[in-house]
Design a protein around this motif. Structure first.
Motif, PDB file in Angstrom:
ATOM      1  N   VAL A 101      42.002  68.625  39.249  1.00  0.00           N
ATOM      2  CA  VAL A 101      42.875  68.067  38.699  1.00  0.00           C
ATOM      3  C   VAL A 101      42.342  66.951  37.634  1.00  0.00           C
ATOM      4  O   VAL A 101      42.137  65.799  38.128  1.00  0.00           O
ATOM      5  CB  VAL A 101      43.905  67.712  39.712  1.00  0.00           C
ATOM      6  N   GLY A 102      42.298  67.324  36.499  1.00  0.00           N
ATOM      7  CA  GLY A 102      41.627  66.383  35.599  1.00  0.00           C
ATOM      8  C   GLY A 102      42.166  65.312  35.023  1.00  0.00           C
ATOM      9  O   GLY A 102      42.168  65.051  33.608  1.00  0.00           O
ATOM     10  N   PHE A 103      42.827  64.462  35.957  1.00  0.00           N
ATOM     11  CA  PHE A 103      43.538  63.362  35.046  1.00  0.00           C
ATOM     12  C   PHE A 103      42.507  62.096  34.538  1.00  0.00           C
ATOM     13  O   PHE A 103      42.855  61.263  33.598  1.00  0.00           O
ATOM     14  CB  PHE A 103      44.369  62.586  36.221  1.00  0.00           C
ATOM     15  N   THR A 112      37.204  67.234  31.330  1.00  0.00           N
ATOM     16  CA  THR A 112      37.482  66.499  30.346  1.00  0.00           C
ATOM     17  C   THR A 112      36.645  66.658  29.024  1.00  0.00           C
ATOM     18  O   THR A 112      37.126  66.805  27.752  1.00  0.00           O
ATOM     19  CB  THR A 112      37.314  64.893  30.475  1.00  0.00           C
ATOM     20  N   GLU A 113      35.285  66.786  29.087  1.00  0.00           N
ATOM     21  CA  GLU A 113      34.396  66.973  28.120  1.00  0.00           C
ATOM     22  C   GLU A 113      34.600  68.210  27.303  1.00  0.00           C
ATOM     23  O   GLU A 113      34.338  68.191  26.058  1.00  0.00           O
ATOM     24  CB  GLU A 113      32.945  66.810  28.365  1.00  0.00           C
ATOM     25  N   ASP A 347      39.902  59.614  29.139  1.00  0.00           N
ATOM     26  CA  ASP A 347      40.816  59.894  30.379  1.00  0.00           C
ATOM     27  C   ASP A 347      42.086  60.208  29.862  1.00  0.00           C
ATOM     28  O   ASP A 347      42.932  59.478  29.417  1.00  0.00           O
ATOM     29  CB  ASP A 347      40.958  58.510  31.048  1.00  0.00           C
ATOM     30  N   TYR A 348      42.426  61.550  29.935  1.00  0.00           N
ATOM     31  CA  TYR A 348      43.278  62.192  29.199  1.00  0.00           C
ATOM     32  C   TYR A 348      44.730  61.910  29.961  1.00  0.00           C
ATOM     33  O   TYR A 348      45.664  62.294  29.247  1.00  0.00           O
ATOM     34  CB  TYR A 348      43.159  63.751  29.130  1.00  0.00           C
ATOM     35  N   ARG A 349      44.594  61.123  31.062  1.00  0.00           N
ATOM     36  CA  ARG A 349      45.926  60.861  31.676  1.00  0.00           C
ATOM     37  C   ARG A 349      46.669  60.009  30.579  1.00  0.00           C
ATOM     38  O   ARG A 349      47.955  59.820  30.866  1.00  0.00           O
ATOM     39  CB  ARG A 349      45.701  60.152  32.922  1.00  0.00           C
ATOM     40  N   HIS A 350      45.819  59.290  29.959  1.00  0.00           N
ATOM     41  CA  HIS A 350      46.571  58.287  29.198  1.00  0.00           C
ATOM     42  C   HIS A 350      47.130  58.902  27.719  1.00  0.00           C
ATOM     43  O   HIS A 350      47.882  58.415  26.955  1.00  0.00           O
ATOM     44  CB  HIS A 350      45.696  57.246  28.608  1.00  0.00           C
ATOM     45  N   TRP A 351      47.142  60.164  27.515  1.00  0.00           N
ATOM     46  CA  TRP A 351      47.633  61.091  26.406  1.00  0.00           C
ATOM     47  C   TRP A 351      48.520  61.718  26.654  1.00  0.00           C
ATOM     48  O   TRP A 351      49.063  62.476  25.699  1.00  0.00           O
ATOM     49  CB  TRP A 351      46.389  61.933  25.977  1.00  0.00           C
ATOM     50  N   GLN A 352      49.055  61.710  28.075  1.00  0.00           N
ATOM     51  CA  GLN A 352      50.181  62.937  28.248  1.00  0.00           C
ATOM     52  C   GLN A 352      51.337  61.985  29.442  1.00  0.00           C
ATOM     53  O   GLN A 352      51.070  61.092  29.640  1.00  0.00           O
ATOM     54  CB  GLN A 352      49.681  63.812  28.836  1.00  0.00           C
ATOM     55  N   ILE A 353      52.258  62.891  29.431  1.00  0.00           N
ATOM     56  CA  ILE A 353      53.176  62.531  30.672  1.00  0.00           C
ATOM     57  C   ILE A 353      53.004  62.698  31.933  1.00  0.00           C
ATOM     58  O   ILE A 353      52.913  61.776  32.593  1.00  0.00           O
ATOM     59  CB  ILE A 353      54.701  63.232  30.348  1.00  0.00           C
TER      60      ILE A 353
END
Length: 487
Positions: A101-103, A112-113, A347-353
């Motif tokens: 779960v790559g948040f 992520t990378e 941290d891709y959680r900041h890029w999405q819903i």
């Protein structure tokens, strides 16, 4: 199910899926079921005791397949391509097996990378300006979204947040509610419905900018609407340009629109959900010209031709990721990690819903390596060539007309005559269930869309589809004329 049985059943499922895709041409493309067909075929409640894999497996053909619309059939010409491939299917298995779960980077560094690098690969494939790439220390970057609708919503919400903060700094006497009440987003009258839906969710006004005779928006049309709204005290803040509209694959004029958005401090979002992947072919890259002109955070969505099943179709890039992250960043202690301030970490959680995310980039990694740029270019060119072959069939029949320029893999056509006549033709096509089409409206005209979709479609399928359509048109016109004379 233990590992030993999983090995056995997994091989059986791979064989089943391979057989399904190899023989999909023999299946009726659109199902013969009515709403509610499935409920009587299954139990009212979940079983108390475990059932065997054999019991579940035999019900696939009995219960599931009768209600499936076969998107990967070479006789499916509706909507847009669903992008299937065997490498992507294999990557999907690995993605499910790893199950991360790559948040954040710490939640799974490779998840992520790899995504960051794959989006840079794609950016280079379509010759994006350097500032759109993450690189080793760039300000841009890309992300794989769950859907094009999510990407548009995120863009609009980020633009809304940035504009509210900016207006509040300039006019502190205005409350956030007062500013929200004045914000206006804009899109073409040909834009996808997801743009209007994003504005609905974002609680802001949205206005359609009228397109021209070729169903595109130029600078003068946008400027006229902006001038009127600014004079009325409204605050334009967001414009969605479309490259390859859903209805007819028309292209808004970025070279005219970008400078206007720059001057008016408007966030321009670029929706190229269908057409964008074609830009990897040099002969179609000019359709993206103007992306470099816009200074205010243009996004790009693309990927229908990239063989990646559902998720990696919807990719988007940002020129200045800090403005996106700044709109949605929250840092509860349980999500923090000691590498998060590193310039190398995203941290891709900041890029999405959603907070969590699957290891979606594995599909891109498999597909890009196993097809190569040349393989993908060949596939795109084949689809476009087939669309022009269908276009020629239409042009050779004086009963029909082409309704919009054929640029990529979509042909918009209709019988010369009333909307009712064309509605009847589409009904007869879809009732026969030998091919599947969907319509659109272009101005006041009811138009049939013929989209080249399947990975396996060939000229023989295009020829069959046209002969089928032509024969149904002949039968329909005969009936139509008889009814007309009787009246």
């Amino acid at each position: 199910m233990d590992a030993a049985e999983f090995r056995k059943r997994g091989k059986e499922m791979v064989d089943y899926v391979a057989d399904y895709l190899e023989k999909i041409e023999k299946r009726q493309v659109f199902p013969d079921v009515e709403p509610g067909y499935l409920r009587p075929l299954i139990a009212d409640c979940a079983p108390q005791d475990p059932e065997s894999f054999e019991d579940v497996f035999k019900d696939i053909e009995k219960i599931i397949m009768p209600g499936v619309t076969h998107w990967h059939s070479p006789y499916f010409f509706a909507y847009f391509p669903a992008a299937s491939s065997f490498p992507a299917l294999l990557a999907d298995m690995l993605c499910g097996g790893i199950g991360c779960v790559g948040f954040s980077w710490a939640a799974s560094p490779a998840c992520t990378e790899l995504e960051t690098v794959m989006l840079d690969w794609l950016g280079k494939m379509i010759n994006l300006p350097e500032e759109f790439l993450a690189g080793k220390d760039g300000q841009g970057g890309g992300v794989i979204q769950g859907s094009a609708s999510e990407a548009t919503l995120i863009a609009l919400l980020a633009a809304r947040t940035k504009t509210i903060r900016q207006v509040q700094s300039e006019r502190p006497e205005l409350t956030e509610a007062e500013i929200m009440g004045r914000l206006v987003a804009y899109a073409s009258d040909q834009a996808h419905s997801s743009v209007e839906r994003a504005a609905l969710i974002g609680a802001v006004k949205i206005k359609n900018v009228p397109s021209d005779d070729t169903f595109t928006i130029g600078g003068s049309a946008l400027k006229k609407v902006l001038d009127e709204d600014k004079a009325a005290g409204l605050i334009p803040f967001f414009f969605c340009a479309t490259l390859g509209t859903t209805s007819c694959c028309s292209f808004d004029k970025l070279l005219e629109l970008g400078p206007i958005c720059n001057k008016e401090n408007i966030w321009m979002h670029i929706d190229a959900a269908y057409a964008g992947s074609a830009f990897i072919c040099p002969e179609f890259r000019h359709l993206l010209n103007g992306v470099e002109v816009n200074e205010f955070f243009p996004f790009l969505i693309y990927g229908f031709f990239l063989f990646c099943l559902y998720n990696p179709q919807h990719l988007w890039r940002v020129k200045k990721r800090s403005d996106l992250i700044g709109a949605f960043k929250l840092e509860p202690l349980y999500l923090q990690h000691h590498h998060q301030e590193s310039g190398l970490v995203t941290d891709y959680r900041h890029w999405q819903i959603p907070l969590g995310r699957r290891f979606r980039s594995l599909k891109l990694w498999f597909v890009l390596r196993m097809y190569g740029v040349k393989g993908l270019q060949d596939h795109i060119r084949k689809h476009i060539r087939l669309s022009h072959q269908f276009e020629q069939f239409v042009l050779q029949d004086e009963r029909f007309e082409i309704c919009a320029e054929v640029v990529l893999g979509l042909v918009c056509f209709r019988l010369k005559g009333s909307n009712e006549l064309n509605e009847a033709l589409l009904k007869s096509i879809n009732d026969a269930k030998k091919i599947h089409l969907v319509p659109c409206h272009l101005r006041e005209k009811f138009v049939l869309r013929f989209a080249i979709c399947s990975r396996t479609v060939e000229f023989t399928h295009i020829k069959f589809a046209w002969q089928h359509i032509s024969q149904l048109a002949t039968d329909l016109l005969k009936t139509w004329e008889q009814n007309h004379h009787q009246q």
